[in-house]
Design an enzyme around this catalytic site. Structure first.
Site, PDB file in Angstrom:
ATOM      1  N   ASN A  64      41.698  59.330  -6.422  1.00 32.03           N
ATOM      2  CA  ASN A  64      40.770  59.930  -7.385  1.00 32.03           C
ATOM      3  C   ASN A  64      40.518  61.400  -7.046  1.00 32.03           C
ATOM      4  OD1 ASN A  64      40.606  57.289  -8.204  1.00 32.03           O
ATOM      5  ND2 ASN A  64      38.384  57.262  -8.331  1.00 32.03           N
ATOM      6  N   ASP A 102      30.782  49.831 -10.512  1.00 29.06           N
ATOM      7  CA  ASP A 102      30.363  50.232  -9.172  1.00 29.06           C
ATOM      8  C   ASP A 102      28.951  49.729  -8.910  1.00 29.06           C
ATOM      9  OD1 ASP A 102      29.677  51.328  -6.804  1.00 29.06           O
ATOM     10  OD2 ASP A 102      29.901  53.427  -7.405  1.00 29.06           O
ATOM     11  N   ASP A 114      34.939  55.722 -14.850  1.00 28.58           N
ATOM     12  CA  ASP A 114      34.772  55.974 -13.421  1.00 28.58           C
ATOM     13  C   ASP A 114      33.322  55.645 -13.016  1.00 28.58           C
ATOM     14  OD1 ASP A 114      35.530  56.854 -10.902  1.00 28.58           O
ATOM     15  OD2 ASP A 114      35.150  58.979 -11.333  1.00 28.58           O
ATOM     16  N   HIS A 115      33.149  54.822 -12.005  1.00 26.49           N
ATOM     17  CA  HIS A 115      31.810  54.483 -11.489  1.00 26.49           C
ATOM     18  C   HIS A 115      30.838  53.979 -12.543  1.00 26.49           C
ATOM     19  CE1 HIS A 115      32.535  55.859  -7.401  1.00 26.49           C
ATOM     20  NE2 HIS A 115      33.155  56.919  -7.908  1.00 26.49           N
TER      21      HIS A 115
HETATM   22  P1  13P Z   1      36.389  64.205  -5.641  1.00 33.33           P
HETATM   23  O1  13P Z   1      35.481  64.925  -6.584  1.00 33.33           O
HETATM   24  O2  13P Z   1      35.952  64.338  -4.219  1.00 33.33           O
HETATM   25  O3  13P Z   1      37.799  64.550  -5.847  1.00 33.33           O
HETATM   26  O4  13P Z   1      36.217  62.642  -5.945  1.00 33.33           O
HETATM   27  C1  13P Z   1      36.576  62.163  -7.203  1.00 33.33           C
HETATM   28  C2  13P Z   1      36.303  60.715  -7.316  1.00 33.33           C
HETATM   29  O5  13P Z   1      36.367  59.976  -6.360  1.00 33.33           O
HETATM   30  C3  13P Z   1      36.002  60.190  -8.652  1.00 33.33           C
HETATM   31  O6  13P Z   1      35.763  58.826  -8.647  1.00 33.33           O
END
Ligand code: 13P
Length: 291
Positions: A238, A115, A93-94
């Protein structure tokens, strides 16, 4: 049911499940994992609901858990020993750099997000192309972001961003990514007031790019907005903060009435509420019984 060539269950890349979701107009839950227990709770509940799942791991969580390989081994071993048969995607993620994406791919992640949205469009495109080349050689799918999606987590940035449609079409045609996360008005963390999602822009970008769209900051968005977003092209939602909130609230309540000191008891006290929220999200996204 996903199996590898030697007959072991395995984790799959994002395309396996996101293309089906796009065609069927439902969305796949992406839940962020933070430790062994969270991973187990999520896998067990998704298995129970027969929902494909994307396990998202941030760079911070990777560091916290002990590194890329620890995370990849943990997920693969849990899938095996819990007898999980739903499609599971292990997703970075990211990822903030080409190097981070490379490390995740080498460790066995099946999907990565690069990202580079904080850079200018040309740099974002160049970095993303590099990751796509490297990832596709290993059958790893790639998600990328245009227009920086802000966050309320630390109270410093609450700016809501919207990606320019022309930037999105240029980005997608030049990078060959598999799924796309344009900024559409959502933010990470707790919303201050109603989220201001731009559905028109969402639909336009979905039509023009023809890719499964990803909505970040999926916690705290009203159900009717999520349903509308799915109709406008969102195929992956997400979710992190919502699970953190229900888990920590349950643990706090438990410790008010129980002087437990065994960490297993304490962490487990949040299991039921977490699983209930996971099931609610699956029902909302329509991903149950989709294997
Ligand atoms: P939230 O923490 O707002 O649910 O977002 C999670 C997210 O977008 C992880 O990439």
């Amino acid at each position: 049911m996903p199996y590898n060539e030697i007959g072991d269950r395995m984790i799959v890349n994002g395309n396996e499940i996101l293309i089906k979701a796009k065609m069927g107009k439902y969305a796949i839950p992406h839940f962020n994992i933070n430790n062994l227990e969270w991973t187990r709770f999520i896998l067990e509940e998704c298995q129970e609901a027969k929902s494909p799942v994307i396990l998202g791991v941030s760079e911070g969580a990777i560091k916290y858990m002990g590194g890329y390989k620890v995370v990849a081994d943990l997920v693969k071993d849990l899938v095996k020993s819990l007898n999980i048969t739903i499609p599971v995607v292990l997703h970075l993620d990211h990822g903030s750099s080409v190097e981070v994406a490379h490390n995740a791919i080498e460790a066995g992640f099946t999907s990565v997000m690069i990202d580079a949205s904080k850079y200018d469009l040309a740099t974002n495109i160049a970095m993303t192309k590099e990751v796509v080349k490297m990832a596709h050689e290993k059958n790893v799918s790639v998600e990328a972001e245009v227009g920086h999606i802000g966050g309320n987590e630390d109270g410093t940035s609450s700016s809501v961003a919207y990606a320019e449609v022309e930037d999105c079409t240029k980005f997608v045609s030049e990078t060959n990514i598999d799924s796309f996360a344009p900024a559409l008005g959502s933010v990470h963390g707790i919303y201050k007031g109603e989220p201001k999602l731009d559905f028109e822009r969402m639909q336009k970008i979905a039509n023009l790019t023809n890719l499964p769209l990803v909505l970040h900051g999926g916690s705290g968005i009203p159900d009717d907005m999520i349903k509308k977003a799915i109709q406008c092209g969102i195929c992956k939602l997400n979710i992190n903060t919502d699970l953190q909130i229900v888990w920590s609230n349950a643990v706090r309540e438990f410790l008010k009435v129980d002087d437990a000191y065994d960490p297993r008891k304490i962490i487990k006290s949040g299991e039921a509420s977490m699983k209930k929220t996971i099931r609610d999200k699956i029902d909302l996204l329509g991903s149950g019984n989709k294997i």
